[in-house]
Design an enzyme around this catalytic site. Structure first.
Site, PDB file in Angstrom:
ATOM      1  N   GLU A 238     -25.600 -39.430 -21.333  1.00  0.00           N
ATOM      2  CA  GLU A 238     -25.082 -37.961 -23.019  1.00  0.00           C
ATOM      3  C   GLU A 238     -24.123 -37.563 -22.411  1.00  0.00           C
ATOM      4  O   GLU A 238     -23.803 -36.637 -23.264  1.00  0.00           O
ATOM      5  CB  GLU A 238     -26.564 -37.588 -22.329  1.00  0.00           C
ATOM      6  CG  GLU A 238     -26.745 -36.470 -23.649  1.00  0.00           C
ATOM      7  CD  GLU A 238     -28.712 -36.072 -23.562  1.00  0.00           C
ATOM      8  OE1 GLU A 238     -29.315 -37.454 -24.145  1.00  0.00           O
ATOM      9  OE2 GLU A 238     -28.361 -35.126 -23.767  1.00  0.00           O
ATOM     10  N   ARG A 264      -3.952 -22.547 -48.384  1.00  0.00           N
ATOM     11  CA  ARG A 264      -4.357 -21.082 -49.035  1.00  0.00           C
ATOM     12  C   ARG A 264      -3.736 -19.778 -48.700  1.00  0.00           C
ATOM     13  O   ARG A 264      -2.876 -20.092 -47.979  1.00  0.00           O
ATOM     14  CB  ARG A 264      -5.473 -20.395 -47.926  1.00  0.00           C
ATOM     15  CG  ARG A 264      -6.459 -19.290 -48.392  1.00  0.00           C
ATOM     16  CD  ARG A 264      -7.294 -19.025 -49.662  1.00  0.00           C
ATOM     17  NE  ARG A 264      -7.559 -17.654 -49.136  1.00  0.00           N
ATOM     18  CZ  ARG A 264      -8.401 -16.849 -50.009  1.00  0.00           C
ATOM     19  NH1 ARG A 264      -8.827 -17.937 -51.516  1.00  0.00           N
ATOM     20  NH2 ARG A 264      -9.113 -16.396 -50.512  1.00  0.00           N
ATOM     21  N   GLN A 275       1.850 -15.739 -38.103  1.00  0.00           N
ATOM     22  CA  GLN A 275       1.532 -16.427 -36.218  1.00  0.00           C
ATOM     23  C   GLN A 275       0.263 -16.424 -35.882  1.00  0.00           C
ATOM     24  O   GLN A 275      -0.034 -16.889 -34.760  1.00  0.00           O
ATOM     25  CB  GLN A 275       2.233 -15.054 -35.161  1.00  0.00           C
ATOM     26  CG  GLN A 275       2.334 -16.090 -34.543  1.00  0.00           C
ATOM     27  CD  GLN A 275       3.579 -15.314 -32.861  1.00  0.00           C
ATOM     28  OE1 GLN A 275       3.367 -13.965 -33.364  1.00  0.00           O
ATOM     29  NE2 GLN A 275       4.671 -15.988 -33.390  1.00  0.00           N
TER      30      GLN A 275
END
Length: 375
Positions: A238, A264, A275
């Protein structure tokens, strides 16, 4: 040192991504069988189960790579979690520790999808501390009587078979825990209703109660008192292969963030030209790649038969914490759209949040790492 994917692992990854990338997304408890059966057809329900019992027989690296493809292609991470919990916390303990009769009866049903599996170890007073389990198993002739209550049983409401951990010796600490395979409908086993969760909502979870639940001695996994070791063996699968699915999820989220940063525009330029945005995305990519290297190193060691205790803990910790950071950053980057339910970004965050808790909290992984350093 070799950094190319084995052909088997590469093929499994490509096949799973291509098959699951158009699957629908759900954000509620589901009982339908259509997607579950589709997972069975892809072999996802038995990736690491031996072929003689209907599984694929893959080792850790290939199983993890297939799981990563599942997390990348399938946007319904609750389904991903449901399938992999079924495999690693139920089917694998049976495959590795059950007697021949139980393996022949149960594993083909689990691998085919006819049955759904669940694990029941957590109790209200026993989470990280497995030695605090209070459910009891008392030997009576050729059977055990199980009594107690469990919680956070993933797949519980629809499960057909459970791996249940109960105490057979109150004085032996972790050596007093044993594990049992209990089928649904066994008198004395009562499964509770699904409860609401913040994330992984399409993987239903519930509690269960045991009231003089009579289980044949042959349904015990391994030896009496071996339960803690059996649970840790399941956690090897797991904490590596299930968390490989989170690598897939993170990759998908970072890709969406990059597309958003490219398209965008604010204040007359792409937001990716800032940045502050580009550096944050670069750090997210760094986190994904570092977590991937840690996880597959642990899988490689496990395939070589090494215990890899510290390596597993480092991989689980790195993947889970990167998953939360990546999804949280995505919500921030998408702004108002990031908190809209219909856009899917906030769902990625809710599905990532439990990753630092289940399969051992971040603090427990740090304890394992520190122990490996002999601290």
């Amino acid at each position: 040192m070799e950094f190319t994917w084995p052909t088997e692992a590469a093929d499994a990854f490509a096949r799973v991504v291509a098959s699951t990338e158009n699957w629908p997304v759900a954000d509620e408890n589901l009982s339908g069988r259509e997607l579950w059966d589709a997972c069975a057809e892809l072999g996802l329900l038995g990736l690491s189960v031996p072929q003689e019992y209907g599984g694929q027989g893959h080792g850790f690296v290939t199983t993890a790579r297939a799981a990563e493809g599942f997390g990348l292609g399938c946007r319904d991470f609750g389904l991903v979690f449901s399938v992999l919990a079924h495999l690693f916390a139920c089917a694998m303990p049976i495959a590795e520790f059950a007697g021949p009769a139980v393996r022949r009866r149960v594993l083909p049903e689990l691998c085919s999808g006819r049955w759904r599996g669940a694990n029941a170890i957590t109790e209200d007073s026993a989470g990280s501390d497995a030695t605090a389990v209070r459910a009891s198993a008392v030997r009576e002739g050729d059977a055990y009587l199980l009594n107690g209550a469990k919680t956070f049983v993933s797949n519980g409401p629809g499960a057909d078979v459970f791996v249940i951990y109960a105490r057979t010796d109150d004085t032996a600490g972790h050596l007093g825990l044993s594990a049992f395979v209990v089928e649904r409908g066994t008198p004395g086993l009562q499964v509770g209703e699904a409860f609401e969760k913040t994330g992984l909502r399409s993987c239903p979870a519930s509690g269960l109660t045991l009231r003089d639940c009579r289980v044949p001695a042959g349904a015990r996994l391994g030896r009496e008192g071996q339960g803690a070791a059996i649970f840790q063996a399941a956690m090897r699968w797991e904490r590596t292969c299930l968390f490989a699915a989170y690598l897939g999820q993170m990759t998908r989220v970072v890709d969406r963030c990059v597309q958003q940063a490219r398209s965008r525009r604010q204040f007359g330029r792409r937001i990716g030209a800032n940045q502050a945005v580009s550096h944050r995305l670069a750090r997210l990519q760094l986190g994904v790649e570092a977590a991937r290297l840690l996880l597959y190193r642990a899988c490689w060691l496990l395939d070589r038969g090494e215990p890899a205790t510290s390596e597993i803990a480092m991989a689980k910790l790195a993947v889970s914490e990167s998953a939360v950071e990546t999804s949280l950053a995505a919500v921030h980057l998408f702004g108002g759209a990031g908190v809209r339910v219909d856009d899917g970004i906030e769902l990625e965050l809710r599905n990532a949040l439990p990753s630092t808790i289940f399969s051992g909290t971040s603090e427990m992984q740090l304890e394992q790492i520190a122990a490996g350093m002999r601290l």
